[in-house]
Design an enzyme around this catalytic site. Structure first.
Site, short mmCIF file in Angstrom:
data_model
loop_
_atom_site.label_atom_id
_atom_site.label_comp_id
_atom_site.label_asym_id
_atom_site.label_seq_id
_atom_site.Cartn_x
_atom_site.Cartn_y
_atom_site.Cartn_z
N GLY B 141 73.46 115.42 -8.84
CA GLY B 141 73.53 113.56 -8.90
C GLY B 141 72.65 112.26 -7.53
N PRO B 145 74.34 103.79 -12.63
CG PRO B 145 76.36 103.47 -13.36
CD PRO B 145 75.71 103.79 -12.56
CD GLU B 374 64.37 114.67 -13.25
OE1 GLU B 374 64.00 114.11 -12.40
OE2 GLU B 374 64.54 116.49 -13.73
#
Lengths: 254, 395
Positions: B141, B145, B374
């Site tokens: 995590g 948002p 990523e």
């Protein structure tokens, strides 16, 4: 329980085979792969060893130019403990009987309770080596096993026949051949692949084994497979099925 | 028998530059094993998983049994392969589907790697063997948002309460979130950004899967919500503070991606090549047309450039000389290449290219995600720009 598994490194079947124009032997590259049919033998051996307990051992026995040993390492990575390779220039193109004598000598030198082999190699297809090894060793052979188990100190197999299967058994020392599809061969695990580098691979010559390659068969000529004939197209005007049935009867398949 | 020279090989359309010869026997065996696994377990079903929007959780144990999970890590039940082997495994997995590679990347590079590198011995003992077996699934995590490329702006925070920590906030676009047993969560603290090991059964932790995706459909993507999640003092990863922690994990994961997407591109190229030589139009295979050959050759060159780049960076990683900016180079260029190859392949397959009967549209849609995740293409461009000019374009 000491288990020997006959394995063979063969040229990658995905690439077309080349024959030496003079000897008619298959040209063997440095990199050979494990004959796919041998994965079943290795799996059966590993299962027998796992059922037998900690002191069981699985030894791969192979006769071939060792090359990069890629195929042998694959079988070691599946879990076999060690390998014995007979690599001798005089064995180039060895016929089935010579091969059997050599492999039997290598197995006899190691000592064994059970020998496991595939039914036939994918490059040579003679299909007689395992039985000949059993004969040279003086051991009974249980062939075409579709299921293998160790019961009451004996090896019991279901022997695939045209009509179904026979249940046959013999006490070790015994040789058995395993059909493709008898078991689901395991993937080599990555730990197994890493450990395979450390596993012993003994390389022997004919002198080590006290065998010689005499009276070898010679391949006098090789002919290509005839080109396939074009099939016949049956136009169906309501009675096409009769023509097809007649053709199948002619071909003696029904 | 004496050793004979390797058989003279003709050029192989599937290994045009003969890169196979640059791999060790172990690397080839690992690559071939994963290729068989993908052919047996992923390819027959992946189109259905993609259509249904599912990833079968039992794959975790199968991947664990093979040794795929944390394969390049040492100890704690991990196989301890080199980096090139890990990369080659990623190539083969992603030749199946980006979701399979993504599962392995998240588990190994984003969760097991930080626990191994920054965790306490007790944390390693508790989680790594179970994760290597696939008995426990992890998620990572970092993204929120409102905090994507700029992770320093994260709002998720952990506050001290006595010896405990209390975690609040949310994380978004979390691969494996909904099926995870444990999350490595990065959060603001009074002591900078810290990593926390959060079992997903902890009170106050919820995961909501994100539906209506048109990409990475064979992968579970979730939102994680932390509502006063109380964690013991030893939940924090003791070995790292600041963004260096999560960024080091991302560098690991990007390494898997730069290899992985070569597989997706190769699958598209091979599908297009097979199609071009068997699809007849105007009285013969479309592969005889110059326009089609140009596309196929562009794809061939892209795939092989990508494979060369990946192998080169992999060797550097094994030597210990690989820099994060060089990983950015690989991630940026190989994903861009793969997406281009997928789109070109789709055009060769014509209408068939848009169905799940062929792998191309699935890879193409997946790669849209891989292009962004990523580190976006844009961020990696700026990383490289900064690396060569010394000038920072981020702020």
């Amino acid at each position: 329980m000491r288990i020997a598994v006959c394995v063979k490194q063969i040229p990658d079947p995905a690439a077309p085979y080349e024959l030496d124009p003079e000897t008619h032997f298959v040209v063997r590259p440095e990199d050979q792969v494990l004959d796919d049919t041998d994965r079943y033998g290795v799996e059966v051996a590993l299962q027998l060893a796992e059922a037998a307990g900690d002191d069981a051992s699985v030894t791969l026995v192979s006769m071939s130019p060792s090359g990069s040993l890629q195929g042998i390492r694959q079988a070691l990575a599946m879990g076999a403990d060690k390998a014995v390779i007979v690599d001798d220039a005089s064995l180039r193109g060895a016929d089935a009987l010579t091969t059997s004598r050599v492999i039997a000598a290598a197995i006899g030198r190691e000592g064994y309770d059970v020998v496991v082999a595939g039914t036939e190699s994918t490059d040579g297809y003679t299909g007689v080596v395992p039985q000949q090894i059993a004969e040279v060793l003086g051991a009974p052979s249980l062939t075409f096993a579709r299921k293998v188990e160790a019961v009451d100190g004996k090896i019991r197999i279901e022997r695939q026949t045209q009509a179904g299967y026979d249940v046959v058994e013999a006490a070790p020392p015994v040789l058995l051949t395993v059909t493709s599809g008898a078991v689901e061969p395991r993937y080599p695990t990555f730990k197994g692949i890493m450990q395979a580098k450390q596993k012993p691979i003994d390389t022997l010559t004919c002198t080590d084994l006290g065998v010689t390659a005499d009276n070898q068969q010679v391949i006098t000529s090789v002919d290509p497979v005839p080109a396939r004939q074009a099939g016949e197209i049956v136009e169906d005007e309501g009675e096409g099925h009769l023509r097809i049935v007649a053709m199948l009867e002619e071909a003696k398949v029904i | 028998m004496s050793k004979q020279p390797a058989r003279a090989r003709k050029v192989d359309a599937r290994d045009f530059l003969g890169l196979d010869a640059k791999l060790s026997p172990e690397e080839r065996l690992i690559r071939d094993t994963v290729r068989s696994f993908v052919a047996d377990r992923v390819l027959p079903e992946v189109a259905e998983w993609f259509e249904a929007g599912t990833f079968p959780k039992e794959m975790a144990k199968e991947m664990g049994a093979l040794g795929l999970l944390g394969m390049h890590l040492e100890g704690y039940g991990c196989a301890g392969t080199n980096a090139v082997s890990y990369g080659l495994a990623c190539t083969e997995l992603e030749a199946g589907d980006s979701s399979a590679r993504s599962f392995v990347s998240v588990q190994g590079s984003l969760v097991m790697f930080p626990i191994l590198t920054y965790g306490s011995d007790a944390q390693k003992q508790e989680w790594l063997p179970a994760m290597a077996r696939g008995d426990a699934i992890g998620c990572f995590g970092l993204t929120e948002p409102d905090s994507g490329s700029d992770p320093a702006s994260m709002r998720t925070a952990a506050k001290r309460d006595g010896d405990d920590w209390v975690l609040n906030g949310s994380k978004m676009w979390i691969t494996n979130g909904g099926i995870a047993d444990v999350a490595v969560v990065w959060a603001q603290t009074d002591d900078g950004i810290r990593g926390f090991i959060v079992p997903t059964t902890t009170k106050g932790f919820t995961a909501h899967d994100i539906h209506k995706k048109l990409s990475m459909r064979a992968s579970i993507t979730s939102e994680l919500v932390f509502d006063d999640v109380r964690l013991p003092a030893d939940a924090v990863l003791p070995g790292v503070r600041g963004l260096r922690g999560p960024l080091s994990c991302l560098t690991e994961a990007r390494f898997g991606i730069l290899f992985g997407v070569v597989g997706a591109a190769r699958a598209c190229y091979e599908a297009a090549l097979d199609y071009a030589v068997t699809r007849d139009q105007f009285g013969g295979p479309i592969g005889r047309f110059q326009l089609t050959q140009r596309k196929l050759v562009d794809m061939l060159i892209g795939v092989n450039h990508g494979a060369l780049l990946a192998l080169h960076l992999g060797r550097m990683k094994d030597e210990g000389t690989l820099e994060p900016a060089q990983v950015s180079f690989g991630k940026l260029d190989n994903v861009r290449m793969a997406l281009g190859v997928a789109r070109e392949a789709r055009s060769i397959l014509g209408a068939n290219g848009i169905t799940l009967e062929y792998p191309v549209i699935r890879h193409m849609n997946n790669l849209e995600s891989v292009y962004t995740l990523e580190g976006t293409n844009e961020i990696h461009t700026l990383v490289l720009g900064q690396a060569i000019t010394g000038l920072n374009a981020f702020t």
